[in-house]
Motif scaffolding. Structure first.
Motif, mmCIF file in Angstrom:
data_model
loop_
_atom_site.group_PDB
_atom_site.id
_atom_site.type_symbol
_atom_site.label_atom_id
_atom_site.label_comp_id
_atom_site.label_asym_id
_atom_site.label_seq_id
_atom_site.Cartn_x
_atom_site.Cartn_y
_atom_site.Cartn_z
ATOM 1 N N GLN A 251 -64.535 -35.005 -11.834
ATOM 2 C CA GLN A 251 -65.329 -35.658 -10.787
ATOM 3 C C GLN A 251 -64.948 -37.131 -10.753
ATOM 4 O OE1 GLN A 251 -67.890 -34.418 -8.551
ATOM 5 N NE2 GLN A 251 -67.568 -36.444 -7.681
ATOM 6 N N ASP A 252 -64.578 -37.646 -9.594
ATOM 7 C CA ASP A 252 -64.188 -39.049 -9.372
ATOM 8 C C ASP A 252 -62.885 -39.446 -10.070
ATOM 9 O OD1 ASP A 252 -66.582 -39.548 -7.868
ATOM 10 O OD2 ASP A 252 -67.666 -39.777 -9.747
ATOM 11 N N LYS A 253 -62.135 -38.487 -10.578
ATOM 12 C CA LYS A 253 -60.904 -38.809 -11.318
ATOM 13 C C LYS A 253 -59.865 -39.512 -10.441
ATOM 14 C CE LYS A 253 -57.024 -36.626 -13.624
ATOM 15 N NZ LYS A 253 -56.278 -35.381 -13.686
ATOM 16 N N ASP A 254 -59.593 -38.959 -9.264
ATOM 17 C CA ASP A 254 -58.565 -39.527 -8.393
ATOM 18 C C ASP A 254 -59.126 -40.238 -7.171
ATOM 19 O OD1 ASP A 254 -56.011 -38.663 -9.684
ATOM 20 O OD2 ASP A 254 -56.923 -36.688 -9.418
ATOM 21 N N LEU A 255 -60.393 -39.917 -6.830
ATOM 22 C CA LEU A 255 -60.994 -40.496 -5.633
ATOM 23 C C LEU A 255 -62.511 -40.479 -5.792
ATOM 24 C CD1 LEU A 255 -60.204 -41.543 -2.774
ATOM 25 C CD2 LEU A 255 -60.473 -39.209 -1.970
ATOM 26 N N ALA A 256 -63.146 -41.642 -5.658
ATOM 27 C CA ALA A 256 -64.598 -41.746 -5.840
ATOM 28 C C ALA A 256 -65.342 -40.819 -4.884
ATOM 29 C CB ALA A 256 -65.044 -43.188 -5.625
ATOM 30 N N GLY A 257 -66.291 -40.060 -5.439
ATOM 31 C CA GLY A 257 -67.100 -39.150 -4.642
ATOM 32 C C GLY A 257 -66.504 -37.770 -4.464
ATOM 33 N N TRP A 258 -65.319 -37.546 -4.985
ATOM 34 C CA TRP A 258 -64.610 -36.272 -4.820
ATOM 35 C C TRP A 258 -64.294 -35.660 -6.182
ATOM 36 C CZ3 TRP A 258 -63.098 -34.416 0.102
ATOM 37 C CH2 TRP A 258 -63.295 -35.313 1.160
#
Length: 114
Positions: A98-105
């Motif tokens: 969760q949030d690893k590559d893109l916040a909120g995704w």
């Protein structure tokens, strides 16, 4: 995530609700191809988390995504659940990606578009 014929990928999810209430409203899933912390393309899916009961066994959701709108390259496939309430809190997953590559995704994995 698995590669499919005709420029598509298949996505199979197992989702479990660890909370105390089911999702009463339509909570649709969105998928995106991301690169360098930004979305390149977003797919709005007809799949949703609606009806997934708390503390029940994991529920499967399947969807296919067309790669045709995306240029050749490597991307991260990410997913989120859209909250149907105007000022509702975003749904977050308990996964470490969760949030690893893109916040909120939630990052599902990498995809290669030939």
């Amino acid at each position: 995530v698995s590669k499919a014929d005709r420029g598509e990928i298949s996505v199979k999810l197992e989702i479990r609700n660890h909370r105390v209430a089911p999702f009463y409203y339509e909570w649709p899933l969105e998928f995106a191809a991301a690169q360098k912390g930004k979305t390149v393309h977003i797919w709005r899916s007809i799949a949703s988390v609606t009806g997934i009961l708390p503390n029940d066994k994991p529920t499967e959701r399947l969807t296919r995504l067309s790669l045709k709108p995306i240029e050749t390259g490597k991307y991260q496939l990410v997913m989120r659940v859209q909250n149907p309430l105007d000022r509702g809190k975003p749904l977050r997953f308990a996964n470490t990606s969760q949030d690893k590559d893109l916040a909120g995704w939630l990052t599902l994995g990498n995809i290669q578009v030939p």
